[in-house]
Scaffold this active site. Structure first.
Site, PDB file in Angstrom:
ATOM      1  N   SER A 136      45.634  -0.042   2.117  1.00 52.60           N
ATOM      2  CA  SER A 136      44.515  -0.571   1.341  1.00 52.60           C
ATOM      3  C   SER A 136      43.461   0.531   1.219  1.00 52.60           C
ATOM      4  O   SER A 136      43.018   1.085   2.222  1.00 52.60           O
ATOM      5  CB  SER A 136      43.948  -1.787   2.086  1.00 52.60           C
ATOM      6  N   LYS A 162      47.178  -0.227  -2.458  1.00 55.49           N
ATOM      7  CA  LYS A 162      46.290  -1.303  -2.933  1.00 55.49           C
ATOM      8  C   LYS A 162      44.906  -0.710  -3.126  1.00 55.49           C
ATOM      9  O   LYS A 162      44.345  -0.103  -2.212  1.00 55.49           O
ATOM     10  CB  LYS A 162      46.286  -2.431  -1.889  1.00 55.49           C
ATOM     11  N   LYS A 164      40.937  -1.325  -3.911  1.00 57.94           N
ATOM     12  CA  LYS A 164      39.849  -2.300  -3.972  1.00 57.94           C
ATOM     13  C   LYS A 164      39.141  -2.110  -5.310  1.00 57.94           C
ATOM     14  O   LYS A 164      38.908  -0.954  -5.724  1.00 57.94           O
ATOM     15  CB  LYS A 164      38.863  -2.057  -2.826  1.00 57.94           C
ATOM     16  N   ASP A 189      42.696  -5.429  -5.319  1.00 55.56           N
ATOM     17  CA  ASP A 189      42.071  -6.518  -4.562  1.00 55.56           C
ATOM     18  C   ASP A 189      40.583  -6.545  -4.876  1.00 55.56           C
ATOM     19  O   ASP A 189      39.871  -5.566  -4.635  1.00 55.56           O
ATOM     20  CB  ASP A 189      42.283  -6.284  -3.056  1.00 55.56           C
ATOM     21  N   GLU A 214      44.682  -9.407  -6.359  1.00 54.80           N
ATOM     22  CA  GLU A 214      44.361 -10.240  -5.206  1.00 54.80           C
ATOM     23  C   GLU A 214      42.938 -10.780  -5.333  1.00 54.80           C
ATOM     24  O   GLU A 214      41.989 -10.033  -5.593  1.00 54.80           O
ATOM     25  CB  GLU A 214      44.502  -9.351  -3.959  1.00 54.80           C
ATOM     26  N   ASP A 239      44.091 -14.641  -1.442  1.00 54.23           N
ATOM     27  CA  ASP A 239      43.883 -14.199  -0.054  1.00 54.23           C
ATOM     28  C   ASP A 239      42.872 -15.171   0.573  1.00 54.23           C
ATOM     29  O   ASP A 239      43.251 -16.169   1.201  1.00 54.23           O
ATOM     30  CB  ASP A 239      43.386 -12.743  -0.057  1.00 54.23           C
ATOM     31  N   LYS A 263      47.588 -13.993   6.053  1.00 57.17           N
ATOM     32  CA  LYS A 263      46.845 -13.346   7.149  1.00 57.17           C
ATOM     33  C   LYS A 263      46.774 -14.370   8.252  1.00 57.17           C
ATOM     34  O   LYS A 263      46.113 -15.409   8.097  1.00 57.17           O
ATOM     35  CB  LYS A 263      45.421 -13.015   6.711  1.00 57.17           C
ATOM     36  N   GLY A 291      45.987  -7.599   6.109  1.00 62.97           N
ATOM     37  CA  GLY A 291      45.456  -6.878   7.262  1.00 62.97           C
ATOM     38  C   GLY A 291      43.964  -7.087   7.380  1.00 62.97           C
ATOM     39  O   GLY A 291      43.288  -7.376   6.383  1.00 62.97           O
TER      40      GLY A 291
HETATM   41  O1  SMG Z   1      43.939  -3.870   7.676  1.00 60.79           O
HETATM   42  O2  SMG Z   1      44.757  -2.595   6.141  1.00 60.79           O
HETATM   43  C1  SMG Z   1      43.913  -3.386   6.559  1.00 60.79           C
HETATM   44  C2  SMG Z   1      42.805  -3.823   5.618  1.00 60.79           C
HETATM   45  C3  SMG Z   1      43.354  -4.499   4.436  1.00 60.79           C
HETATM   46  O3  SMG Z   1      41.992  -4.622   2.512  1.00 60.79           O
HETATM   47  C4  SMG Z   1      42.289  -5.133   3.569  1.00 60.79           C
HETATM   48  N1  SMG Z   1      41.742  -6.254   4.018  1.00 60.79           N
HETATM   49  O4  SMG Z   1      40.679  -8.590   1.554  1.00 60.79           O
HETATM   50  O5  SMG Z   1      42.610  -7.960   2.102  1.00 60.79           O
HETATM   51  C5  SMG Z   1      41.399  -7.894   2.261  1.00 60.79           C
HETATM   52  C6  SMG Z   1      40.749  -6.988   3.273  1.00 60.79           C
HETATM   53  C7  SMG Z   1      39.898  -7.767   4.230  1.00 60.79           C
HETATM   54  C8  SMG Z   1      39.099  -6.952   5.149  1.00 60.79           C
HETATM   55  S1  SMG Z   1      37.972  -5.952   4.325  1.00 60.79           S
HETATM   56  C9  SMG Z   1      36.675  -5.614   5.364  1.00 60.79           C
HETATM   57 MG    MG Z   2      42.243  -9.273   0.213  1.00 61.29          MG
END
Ligand code: SMG
Ligand code: MG
Length: 368
Positions: A136, A162, A164, A189, A214, A239, A263, A291
């Site tokens: 991510s 992925k 953001k 995402d 996402e 999510d 998750k 994650g």
């Molecule tokens: O653990 O690789 C990881 C982070 C993956 O982007 C990630 N998590 O919305 O999916 C999500 C985010 C939530 C935590 S962001 C602070």
């Molecule tokens: Mg997410």
């Protein structure tokens, strides 16, 4: 199994680079670790995935601590002799608190599986010994900085990227990465950053052959996601909106999502995660493991879950080095784009106590 002691510990780990999402920029990860000790002296570990502030989810670390101390742990103690499989029903009277509940259930499960000598992966029904890794990538300061970061992950072997996104950081960064890596599995995402009126803009992402988008809209906006899914060719994947098996069933039935990000913390634990997995497998809906910037404790358990047969898309199961210079367990390393699923008993890892102590901000112990 009777639990004689619950230890709740807050630790802070610096991140190797800031992680920016539509709702925050993180430079370190505060983590709440749970340690339970049974009457036979067996120890179980888990980590609560809540963040320091209620920005990703309504739960946050101080709140989870309070909920555990005031309500959840006393209820488990009152239940006496407990099995991990019954934790959810003992805690059901307390509303919400999925992350706090998941953490307690997982610590008990770790202890229980250690007592019976089996690994979490085997217990959950894993059929793989290694899982493919996705990564991510946060919102970068510039497109060039994003290109550098993504290139380093592609070169390291990550099987899926992925990105953001948020308003103002979507079509152009995605276009650039797609041009550079035309065949790389890519997804985005938004962490709820868009609204229903953005459907035209979001539809522009369809040209980039993304695996999925996402959580584009508010977590409560199931109808909005269903409407968006109708007009986009990119699959919508929820999510934040999925907090239980029943919410997954509803969202799938309403066609608000066609892929599920599982998750375990967000849905109340690994046992509920398996139920969602089984339901999705039965209706041929792909799932993948999300994650929450976990330390090795949470990462180990996620890898066990991601090894189940229905996890057909790479998850946010990156190497420990993606986030941490030093992890509290032996770090998980990626080889050829895969990480080995731990096969030791329980979650299969234990923290390095000395290092963990050195980054501890507070510990509280509840003894019975
Ligand atoms: O653990 O690789 C990881 C982070 C993956 O982007 C990630 N998590 O919305 O999916 C999500 C985010 C939530 C935590 S962001 C602070
Ligand atoms: Mg997410």
């Amino acid at each position: 199994m009777k639990i004689l002691e619950y230890e709740l510990r807050r630790i802070y780990l610096p991140l190797v680079r800031p992680f920016r999402t539509s709702f925050t920029t993180q430079t370190d990860r505060e983590v709440l670790l749970i340690k339970v000790t049974t009457e036979d002296g067996i120890v179980g570990w888990s980590e609560c995935v809540a963040m320091s502030a209620p920005l990703y989810s309504p739960e946050y670390i101080s709140g989870c601590l309070e909920t555990m101390r005031e309500f959840l742990i006393p209820a488990l103690n009152k239940a006496g002799d407990i099995q991990a499989e019954n934790v959810a029903s003992h805690l059901k009277p307390f509303l919400g608190a999925q992350m706090a509940k998941a953490a307690l259930e997982t610590a008990l499960l770790d202890a229980q599986l250690k007592a019976s000598g089996i690994s979490l992966a085997t217990y959950l029904g894993a059929n793989k010994t290694r899982v493919p890794c996705g990564v991510s990538v946060g919102i970068a300061p510039s497109i060039e900085a994003l290109v550098d970061e993504v290139t380093s992950y592609v070169e390291a072997g990550y099987k899926r990227i992925k990105l953001k996104i948020e308003p103002g950081w979507d079509v152009e960064p995605v276009r650039r990465i797609r041009e550079l890596f035309p065949d790389k599995p890519l997804q985005v995402d938004a962490n709820q950053a868009y609204s229903r009126s953005d459907s035209k803009l979001l539809k522009r992402l369809d040209e980039f052959d993304l695996l999925l988008i996402e959580q584009p809209l508010d977590e409560h906006d199931i109808l909005g996601h269903a409407q968006l899914a109708k007009v986009m060719s990119t699959p919508v994947c929820l999510d934040e909106s999925i907090i239980s098996l029943s919410s997954a069933q509803d969202a799938l039935e309403l066609k608000a999502t066609s892929i599920i990000n599982i998750k375990p913390g967000r849905v109340g634990g690994y046992l509920e995660s398996v139920k969602i997995h089984d339901y999705c497998v039965a209706r041929s809906t792909p799932v993948w493991c999300g994650g929450m910037l976990e330390t090795g404790i949470g990462r180990a358990a996620n890898l066990a879950l991601a090894a189940l047969p229905g996890f057909t898309l790479p998850g946010d199961t990156s190497a420990s080095s993606r986030f941490f210079k030093q992890d509290i367990t032996t770090p998980f390393e990626m080889v050829d784009g895969y990480i080995e699923v731990p096969n030791g008993i329980g979650i299969g890892v234990v923290p390095d106590i000395e290092f963990m102590e050195s980054i501890t901000r507070s510990v509280e112990t509840i003894t019975y």
